[in-house]
Design a protein around this motif. Structure first.
Motif, mmCIF file in Angstrom:
data_model
loop_
_atom_site.group_PDB
_atom_site.id
_atom_site.type_symbol
_atom_site.label_atom_id
_atom_site.label_comp_id
_atom_site.label_asym_id
_atom_site.label_seq_id
_atom_site.Cartn_x
_atom_site.Cartn_y
_atom_site.Cartn_z
ATOM 1 N N ASN A 291 -22.938 138.157 27.719
ATOM 2 C CA ASN A 291 -22.821 137.658 26.348
ATOM 3 C C ASN A 291 -21.758 136.585 26.229
ATOM 4 N N ASN A 292 -21.120 136.315 27.353
ATOM 5 C CA ASN A 292 -20.235 135.170 27.423
ATOM 6 C C ASN A 292 -19.033 135.238 26.485
ATOM 7 N N SER A 293 -18.454 136.428 26.309
ATOM 8 C CA SER A 293 -17.224 136.499 25.527
ATOM 9 C C SER A 293 -16.100 136.007 26.441
ATOM 10 N N SER A 294 -15.761 134.729 26.286
ATOM 11 C CA SER A 294 -14.944 134.060 27.312
ATOM 12 C C SER A 294 -13.630 134.759 27.606
ATOM 13 N N LEU A 295 -12.959 135.242 26.556
ATOM 14 C CA LEU A 295 -11.634 135.805 26.781
ATOM 15 C C LEU A 295 -11.704 137.038 27.680
ATOM 16 N N ASN A 296 -12.561 137.963 27.300
ATOM 17 C CA ASN A 296 -12.735 139.165 28.112
ATOM 18 C C ASN A 296 -13.212 138.816 29.509
ATOM 19 N N LYS A 297 -14.098 137.848 29.555
ATOM 20 C CA LYS A 297 -14.658 137.408 30.824
ATOM 21 C C LYS A 297 -13.538 136.980 31.763
ATOM 22 N N ASN A 298 -12.624 136.181 31.252
ATOM 23 C CA ASN A 298 -11.546 135.697 32.106
ATOM 24 C C ASN A 298 -10.714 136.832 32.653
ATOM 25 N N LEU A 299 -10.488 137.854 31.834
ATOM 26 C CA LEU A 299 -9.732 138.996 32.330
ATOM 27 C C LEU A 299 -10.483 139.696 33.449
ATOM 28 N N LEU A 300 -11.797 139.767 33.268
ATOM 29 C CA LEU A 300 -12.603 140.445 34.286
ATOM 30 C C LEU A 300 -12.658 139.658 35.584
ATOM 31 N N LEU A 301 -12.521 138.331 35.466
ATOM 32 C CA LEU A 301 -12.656 137.539 36.690
ATOM 33 C C LEU A 301 -11.534 137.825 37.666
ATOM 34 N N ASN A 302 -10.420 138.296 37.168
ATOM 35 C CA ASN A 302 -9.297 138.495 38.072
ATOM 36 C C ASN A 302 -9.281 139.842 38.767
ATOM 37 N N LEU A 303 -10.373 140.548 38.653
ATOM 38 C CA LEU A 303 -10.521 141.785 39.409
ATOM 39 C C LEU A 303 -10.323 141.470 40.879
#
Lengths: 314, 314
Positions: free
Chosen positions: B31-43
């Motif tokens: 769903n492309n919620s960018s903010l949350n997405k960015n946090l997830l990318l740093n897994l």
């Protein structure tokens, strides 16, 4: 300047539909000589001047036969034809290129037919941008008909679909399993379905499946037609050509042809901007920093957010 | 902050391999919620921790059956498995998703199997970036085995190939025609070939064709293996699993697994930078100027170079 003379020669050659210059222009794009490429990108093209057809579908469905037959039909009306065969780029696919060339030898001595295989991934990894350029080149050359033939289903095909006005999806009776057909993801990209090799069993079953599926289509939009063919025996190709003409009329009348042209125009600008961004962004220092992180052990690296911020700040 | 609590819940849920949270994290990406997405990318993920397999090939080749059988085999060893089914996104393919889910119902009540269909194009048009994120999520969740199943041949498949360590290309005897096989562009992406439905005629012919073709492969590199299967009858699946293990050992020993990890790491950073560029570049004024050009008659528009320069200068 020597450089401009060459480009001018090419532009003149393109307008005269000289194969040598068309091939040269496409090579400039494929070899990614950025400066020449940029000059070529500004070739002025129009909406709905050439008949632009995309032919896609699973391997073995008979796309090449259909392309061949269509070329013959259009040549019979003395239309000039350009066929671009989009191959996933591969050291091995040189064989495929050759294979297509052999099959296309009917037109070897016909100066009004230009056939070329193009790699689906350029040196920089993207088909999308190359297709934009190549599309401009062949449209500028004023071919009456431009056919893109492409294998498979995926981003490549969606890029090709974006480049044409009418998309033909070729299926064979064996494609009949409902789920498999839907899974092929070919549904919403087709303007015309061709069921090729219609002399085989299960053809009527696939016809019924497709017909039922199209009931779900949005009635306000174009409802895809289904054409039955046995391409190698020239059965059904005339009907296909008729349907192509009907769809083309629809695009002109509804102004959708212009909408498609505009979408491509915007897409080209966006691609160019990304390409400019990447070219100017990645300098030596930034690459050096990125490499220094990669050389570290996985657990010692910064997180991606921090790396990105650091790279931007350099 | 409420927002961080949610993300922390998700991270904790992922680590515990809770389906609910894995699904939630993937939805955030889709769903492309960018903010949350960015946090997830740093897994943080590692190289070669999960067994990461890509299964591709033409529609109807039996990829789903092979996926199913492999899941069963790995489950028999009590390994946890995640299967991601990459579908070309389409309003129609909801049917396909359902179809796969039905076929996958063997594992409905197995908490150590997570199956999900993911769309090949996100709302912004790119699979590549979403695959990066989803891949991070499922790796972070610590599945022993991650399988990507994808239809067709094209950019989508190449993106998937980039995300896995071992790529299986599934063919059927009918894929035999030399030219068609090569054209399918599957040659250089395969680490293992599967000839499925090997009980059908022409199987040996395809085996021979493939074997001959592989003679051309670079001897210093991994030479793809060919495995014969009849997946629905569980024939050949054990051999396939053995070949998977052999290829994995090769990746670890030769350090190629780490190279692949690093390529993905770099790719992720580049994708993120492009995405950041696009988000910050396209403001209201720039869009307004672009739209004002599009509204003009085709012949009255500036050339693309001038439009780009003008947009940049705004």
């Amino acid at each position: 300047m020597c450089f401009y003379i060459v480009i001018n020669d090419i532009l003149k050659g393109l307008k005269n539909q000289e194969h040598k210059y068309i091939a040269q222009a496409i090579s400039i794009v494929e070899n990614n000589s950025s400066l020449n490429k940029n000059l070529l990108l500004n070739l002025k093209t129009s909406s709905m001047e050439s008949i632009k057809i995309g032919i896609t579908g699973p391997p073995g469905a008979g796309k090449s036969s259909i392309t061949n037959q269509l070329i013959k039909k259009y040549r019979f009306e003395d239309k000039s034809v350009c066929a671009l065969l989009v191959d996933p780029s591969s050291p091995f696919t040189k064989g495929a290129v050759l294979g297509d060339r052999i099959r296309m030898r009917d037109f070897y001595n016909d100066s009004k037919v230009f056939i070329r295989s193009i790699a689906s991934r350029g040196s920089k990894g993207g088909l999308a941008e190359n297709i934009d350029y190549i599309s401009d080149i062949v449209e500028f050359s004023g071919f009456d008909v431009i056919i893109y033939e492409t294998v498979g289903v995926g981003q490549v095909e969606l890029d090709v679909v974006d480049s044409v006005d009418t998309t033909i999806v070729v299926l064979v009776p064996e494609s009949g399993d409902d789920i498999q057909v839907m899974k092929a993801g070919l549904i919403e990209i087709a303007d015309i379905y061709v069921i090729n090799k219609y002399d085989r069993k299960d053809s009527d079953k696939l016809f019924l499946t497709l017909t039922n599926m199209l009931q779900l289509a949005d009635k306000d939009k174009w409802i895809p037609k289904i054409v039955k063919t046995v391409a190698i025996n020239d059965i059904g190709i005339d009907s296909l050509k008729d349907e192509l003409a009907i769809h083309r009329k629809h695009l002109i009348k509804s102004n959708k042809g212009l909408d498609k042209y505009n979408d491509r125009f915007i897409k080209k600008i966006k691609h160019r901007l990304i390409s400019d961004f990447e070219n100017s962004f990645w300098n030596k220092k930034r690459y050096e920093f990125l490499n220094s992180e990669i050389e570290k052990d996985i657990n010692d690296r910064l997180d991606i957010d921090s790396i990105i911020n650091k790279i931007k700040s350099i």
